[in-house]
Structures are given as C-alpha cells and as structure tokens.
Design a protein around this motif. Structure first.
Motif, PDB file in Angstrom:
ATOM      1  N   THR A 202       0.831  -1.205   0.000  1.00  0.00           N
ATOM      2  CA  THR A 202       0.000   0.000   0.000  1.00  0.00           C
ATOM      3  C   THR A 202       0.870   1.261   0.000  1.00  0.00           C
ATOM      4  O   THR A 202       2.064   1.213   0.317  1.00  0.00           O
ATOM      5  CB  THR A 202      -0.916   0.036   1.234  1.00  0.00           C
ATOM      6  OG1 THR A 202      -0.113   0.034   2.415  1.00  0.00           O
ATOM      7  CG2 THR A 202      -1.860  -1.147   1.239  1.00  0.00           C
ATOM      8  N   LYS A 203       0.256   2.365  -0.316  1.00  0.00           N
ATOM      9  CA  LYS A 203       0.959   3.655  -0.339  1.00  0.00           C
ATOM     10  C   LYS A 203       0.103   4.688   0.372  1.00  0.00           C
ATOM     11  O   LYS A 203      -1.096   4.806   0.105  1.00  0.00           O
ATOM     12  CB  LYS A 203       1.214   4.087  -1.792  1.00  0.00           C
ATOM     13  CG  LYS A 203       1.900   5.436  -1.943  1.00  0.00           C
ATOM     14  CD  LYS A 203       2.134   5.752  -3.415  1.00  0.00           C
ATOM     15  CE  LYS A 203       2.766   7.124  -3.611  1.00  0.00           C
ATOM     16  NZ  LYS A 203       1.900   8.221  -3.156  1.00  0.00           N
ATOM     17  N   ASN A 204       0.724   5.425   1.289  1.00  0.00           N
ATOM     18  CA  ASN A 204       0.017   6.482   1.993  1.00  0.00           C
ATOM     19  C   ASN A 204      -0.140   7.706   1.102  1.00  0.00           C
ATOM     20  O   ASN A 204       0.615   7.897   0.143  1.00  0.00           O
ATOM     21  CB  ASN A 204       0.776   6.884   3.266  1.00  0.00           C
ATOM     22  CG  ASN A 204       0.790   5.776   4.300  1.00  0.00           C
ATOM     23  OD1 ASN A 204      -0.173   5.039   4.431  1.00  0.00           O
ATOM     24  ND2 ASN A 204       1.891   5.651   5.023  1.00  0.00           N
ATOM     25  N   ALA A 205      -1.102   8.525   1.437  1.00  0.00           N
ATOM     26  CA  ALA A 205      -1.326   9.760   0.686  1.00  0.00           C
ATOM     27  C   ALA A 205      -0.154  10.711   0.880  1.00  0.00           C
ATOM     28  O   ALA A 205       0.519  10.698   1.920  1.00  0.00           O
ATOM     29  CB  ALA A 205      -2.626  10.422   1.136  1.00  0.00           C
ATOM     30  N   GLY A 206       0.124  11.518  -0.120  1.00  0.00           N
ATOM     31  CA  GLY A 206       1.189  12.507  -0.030  1.00  0.00           C
ATOM     32  C   GLY A 206       0.764  13.704   0.796  1.00  0.00           C
ATOM     33  O   GLY A 206      -0.338  13.733   1.370  1.00  0.00           O
ATOM     34  N   ALA A 207       1.631  14.718   0.854  1.00  0.00           N
ATOM     35  CA  ALA A 207       1.336  15.921   1.637  1.00  0.00           C
ATOM     36  C   ALA A 207       0.086  16.635   1.144  1.00  0.00           C
ATOM     37  O   ALA A 207      -0.599  17.311   1.915  1.00  0.00           O
ATOM     38  CB  ALA A 207       2.537  16.859   1.591  1.00  0.00           C
ATOM     39  N   ASP A 208      -0.234  16.455  -0.160  1.00  0.00           N
ATOM     40  CA  ASP A 208      -1.423  17.109  -0.715  1.00  0.00           C
ATOM     41  C   ASP A 208      -2.679  16.269  -0.550  1.00  0.00           C
ATOM     42  O   ASP A 208      -3.750  16.622  -1.043  1.00  0.00           O
ATOM     43  CB  ASP A 208      -1.198  17.405  -2.207  1.00  0.00           C
ATOM     44  CG  ASP A 208      -0.874  16.152  -3.006  1.00  0.00           C
ATOM     45  OD1 ASP A 208      -0.795  15.062  -2.398  1.00  0.00           O
ATOM     46  OD2 ASP A 208      -0.697  16.269  -4.236  1.00  0.00           O
ATOM     47  N   GLY A 209      -2.549  15.122   0.155  1.00  0.00           N
ATOM     48  CA  GLY A 209      -3.714  14.285   0.399  1.00  0.00           C
ATOM     49  C   GLY A 209      -4.059  13.347  -0.742  1.00  0.00           C
ATOM     50  O   GLY A 209      -5.051  12.620  -0.672  1.00  0.00           O
ATOM     51  N   ARG A 210      -3.239  13.318  -1.766  1.00  0.00           N
ATOM     52  CA  ARG A 210      -3.528  12.465  -2.920  1.00  0.00           C
ATOM     53  C   ARG A 210      -2.487  11.352  -3.058  1.00  0.00           C
ATOM     54  O   ARG A 210      -1.451  11.392  -2.429  1.00  0.00           O
ATOM     55  CB  ARG A 210      -3.552  13.310  -4.198  1.00  0.00           C
ATOM     56  CG  ARG A 210      -4.680  14.349  -4.216  1.00  0.00           C
ATOM     57  CD  ARG A 210      -4.732  15.082  -5.546  1.00  0.00           C
ATOM     58  NE  ARG A 210      -3.533  15.859  -5.802  1.00  0.00           N
ATOM     59  CZ  ARG A 210      -3.327  16.575  -6.907  1.00  0.00           C
ATOM     60  NH1 ARG A 210      -4.249  16.574  -7.864  1.00  0.00           N
ATOM     61  NH2 ARG A 210      -2.200  17.253  -7.055  1.00  0.00           N
ATOM     62  N   GLY A 211      -2.814  10.393  -3.911  1.00  0.00           N
ATOM     63  CA  GLY A 211      -1.868   9.331  -4.210  1.00  0.00           C
ATOM     64  C   GLY A 211      -1.959   8.118  -3.328  1.00  0.00           C
ATOM     65  O   GLY A 211      -1.133   7.211  -3.421  1.00  0.00           O
ATOM     66  N   MET A 212      -2.974   8.050  -2.455  1.00  0.00           N
ATOM     67  CA  MET A 212      -3.103   6.907  -1.568  1.00  0.00           C
ATOM     68  C   MET A 212      -3.538   5.664  -2.346  1.00  0.00           C
ATOM     69  O   MET A 212      -4.407   5.725  -3.205  1.00  0.00           O
ATOM     70  CB  MET A 212      -4.129   7.204  -0.465  1.00  0.00           C
ATOM     71  CG  MET A 212      -4.375   6.032   0.472  1.00  0.00           C
ATOM     72  SD  MET A 212      -5.577   6.455   1.745  1.00  0.00           S
ATOM     73  CE  MET A 212      -5.748   4.874   2.567  1.00  0.00           C
TER      74      MET A 212
END
Length: 426
Positions: free
Chosen positions: A257-267
């Motif tokens: 899995t991948k966590n969301a980036g600083a902008d809240g996207r990409g999870m």
C-alpha cells in the motif's frame, strides 16, 4: 558482558573519540579504525590490570567487540542510541517512549534498557535523519509516519503535538531467514502431525484465515504456511508493509500500500490492490492482514475462483474472527443484510487458525477449525473444531506446557482434498 557495563564502555570510548582534535575531518573508515584501536588498547590494559569493569572488558568475545565498536560509531556518526540498538540482531521490537524510556524485545520478552538519549532535541534530530533515509518527512504538520526499512523492518513514528510524552518510535524487526514450519515445530507452536495436515490443506487450495491478538505471530505463521504453496503457481501478496518472505515461488508478485502525499492524494489502499490483483491472473492471493472494507473484496476473490488464498486478522478467537469479518464487510457494503454477509463468509473461508501469546510469552496455535457453512435455522455460521490446544497439569504460572491435540470431530468438507487427489483422512 552486562548491559550496564557495555553502555559504560561505549560511553567512555565515545567520550575519548569526541576529544580527538580531527574528529570532524575523519572519514567513516578512519573513525571506525580509530574506535577499533581504542577498544583494542582498553582490552590490552584490562588484561594487565583485571579489576572491576576491566574483568569484563578483558573477556570480551569477537561478537561483543564488533557490537561495541559499531555502537560507538553509531553514537558519533549514525543514529546514536537507536543505531546501537538496531545493530543487535537479537532485538525484534524497539519501543522509544520519549528520550528517557526505551524498551526492547528479545527472545519474546520485553524489558526496559538503561540507555537513553541525551535530550529530546537529540532524539528529534535522530528521528528526522532516520525518517529522511526512508524518503519520508515527519514534522508538526505531519506528526505521524509509517514506513518500511530496506531490511523489511516496520517503523511507526509519532511526534508532537500528537505525542504528549515526547517523540515515540516503534519498530518491529523481522529475521533475515524466513520462518519455516520446521521452526514452528521446533518452537512448539505446532506438532509435526499438524504441519503435515496444514501442508495438505494448503496444497488442496483451502482458503485459510490466521487470527490472533497483537504479537501472537500471525504474519510469521502466514509466512510459514505460504511456503507450502506449489512452486509453479502465480501468487500475488498484498500488504500494508511488506513483511512476507516467500522464497519458493518463481511467479511471485509483491504489492504494498501507499500512503497519501502531503497534498492528500496518491493513496493506494489494500482494497485498491486486491481489485488490481484480480486483473493479474492470480492463482492465489495472500493478504497480509485485513482490517476494514477490503474484507469484502477479499471474500469475493475467494468466492470467484481464487481458492487457496491466505490472510490474517486481529481476533481473540475463531468465532470472534467471524464477527470481525462481518463488521469489516459492513464497512465496505453498508446496508448489506447480515444473513447475506454470513453466507458469503461461510462460502469463502474454509479454515480458521487461532494463535495466542500465552502468559509465559510463548506463542502457540490454540485452535484449528473448519467452517462448515451457514445454518439457516440458527442464522449462524457453523464451525467444526479439528484441533485445540490442551494444557497439561504440570503447567505453571511461568511455564505453559501443552500441545495442539486432534479432537474426535471428523473433518466434513473434504471435497477439495478429493479434487486434489488427496485421499488421506484428516
């Protein structure tokens, strides 16, 4: 050498190194050589005058010398106390509760160590350095971070303002060698007979759930089970943090899995990965752990031609695992009738294995049950206990003695064994 004496010696050599005029100009290799020479000089001096701490220094073995030298180097150039702990291969869990309180787990037992960081600021600097090595950032605006190290260790960091008693670091480490069923037998978690049965169940593509509490060994057990999968099958593993060490599969796809980036996207969630995995022509799907709405997708995968799938979940018993699955499915399909959920669980899951960490800190397999199906009369899922842990009378508060024993209940769902050409009774 005792832990206290070891820490005292490390502190003395560190202080000696820091008094070196050209310390900042030394390369890592030069510093390591200087530390080794200083340690060697102290050992020689201790052998001439063996008194107090000197006796322990004089008797240092090769492994202790290497660990002490590495700890001094880490204290100066690396991660300080954290680096000194990490280099100890016997440490399986590290818990840092602020700069003064550090706990480690060795051989299944948790204890507080004497080492501590010099200040909260030093710990914060080391954490920042540690997290940045993994390509992540932690600060007041992003005070919580989860990541995985190159060796597979799983790390969680919590900083202020969320952490009230200082920066918190929790690290779970995994052995370099993958867990095998032979090792589980050696540790007393299962018997050789039970291992043979599990091998048959995995080979015959029974869908298996491993459940237990925190630290009960679910991932370890799942890893051992996965090594029963035939080598020529295509396997897809899905995990929050990649921990499984499957060695005998050629056609292996590992997803994380991948966590969301600083902008809240990409999870990218486990649910996303399961949906993607179904398009990869898997023969089996191994999900490290189901915690929420992804349980519905996992069950649907099991029900749509992906027999032999394996997964784990947090639960205090086999029946509790069924209840938790119901709750998790509802998170992914709110409004779905409970009866329909139970029918789906009963048709998807074949075997549930319950693990537990007992009062003497040992990890045991407590129960192996088969899921018989949904009973329309009771509106419950019927279970059949095949094996259960029986404690012997000689058990004490400090030492649990017992074994996993076969019940008198015959296994009823043998259709997969028959389809696989296995005629051995379980």
């Amino acid at each position: 050498m005792t832990e206290q004496s070891c820490n005292e010696l490390i502190a003395q050599i560190k202080q000696e190194m820091q008094s070196h005029a050209d310390l900042t100009n030394l390369s890592n290799e030069e510093l390591q050589t200087l530390i080794t020479e200083e340690l060697g000089d102290r050992i020689k001096a201790a052998r001439i005058n063996p008194d107090g701490l000197c006796i322990e220094i004089a008797n240092l073995n090769f492994k202790e010398k290497r660990l002490i030298a590495a700890a001094v180097f880490e204290a100066i150039r690396g991660l300080g106390v954290l680096g000194a702990i990490i280099i100890d291969p016997q440490v399986t869990e590290i818990m840092i509760n602020g700069y003064k309180d550090i706990f480690v787990e060795k051989e299944g037992r948790l204890h507080k160590i004497d080492s501590q960081f010099e200040s909260r600021r030093e710990l914060e600097i080391i954490i920042t350095k540690f997290v940045s090595k993994a390509g992540r950032v932690v600060n007041e605006s992003e005070p919580i971070v989860d990541f995985r190290l190159e060796d597979g260790s799983r790390v969680n960091v919590v900083m202020q303002p969320v952490a009230l008693n200082g920066p918190i670091v929790t690290m779970r480490r995994f052995p370099e060698e993958a867990m095998t069923v032979e090792k589980l037998i050696e540790f007393g978690s299962i018997t050789a007979d039970v291992a043979d049965v599990l091998k048959l169940l995995v080979s015959a593509k029974y869908n298996i759930f491993v459940c237990g509490g925190t630290g009960s060994g679910k991932t370890t057990f799942l890893n051992a089970l996965s090594n029963f999968i035939p080598r020529d099958e295509r396997i897809i593993t899905i995990e929050d943090s990649a921990e499984l060490q499957i060695k005998n599969i050629d056609n292996l796809v590992r997803l994380e899995t991948k966590n969301a980036g600083a902008d809240g996207r990409g999870m990218v969630s486990i649910r996303d990965l399961i949906k993607s995995a179904l398009r990869m022509r898997p023969e089996r799907i191994v999900v490290g752990e189901v915690r929420g709405a992804e349980a519905l997708d996992m069950l649907q995968a099991m029900n749509t031609g992906h027999d032999g799938s394996l997964s784990t979940g947090h639960a205090n018993s086999t029946s509790d695992m069924l209840s938790r699955l119901e709750t998790m499915v509802l998170q992914g399909a709110d409004g779905l009738p409970l009866e329909a959920i139970r029918q789906q669980i009963a048709s998807a899951v074949d075997i549930i294995i319950h693990l537990s960490r007992l009062r003497d800190k040992s990890r045991k397999t407590m129960e192996i049950v088969e899921v018989l199906g949904y009973d329309a009369n009771t509106r419950q899922i019927s279970l059949n206990v095949l094996y259960e842990f029986q404690e012997e009378e000689i058990s004490s508060k400090k030492k649990v003695v017992g074994a996993l024993k076969r019940t008198n209940n015959p296994m009823k769902n043998i259709y997969k064994l028959t389809a696989a050409g296995i005629d051995k009774a379980i």
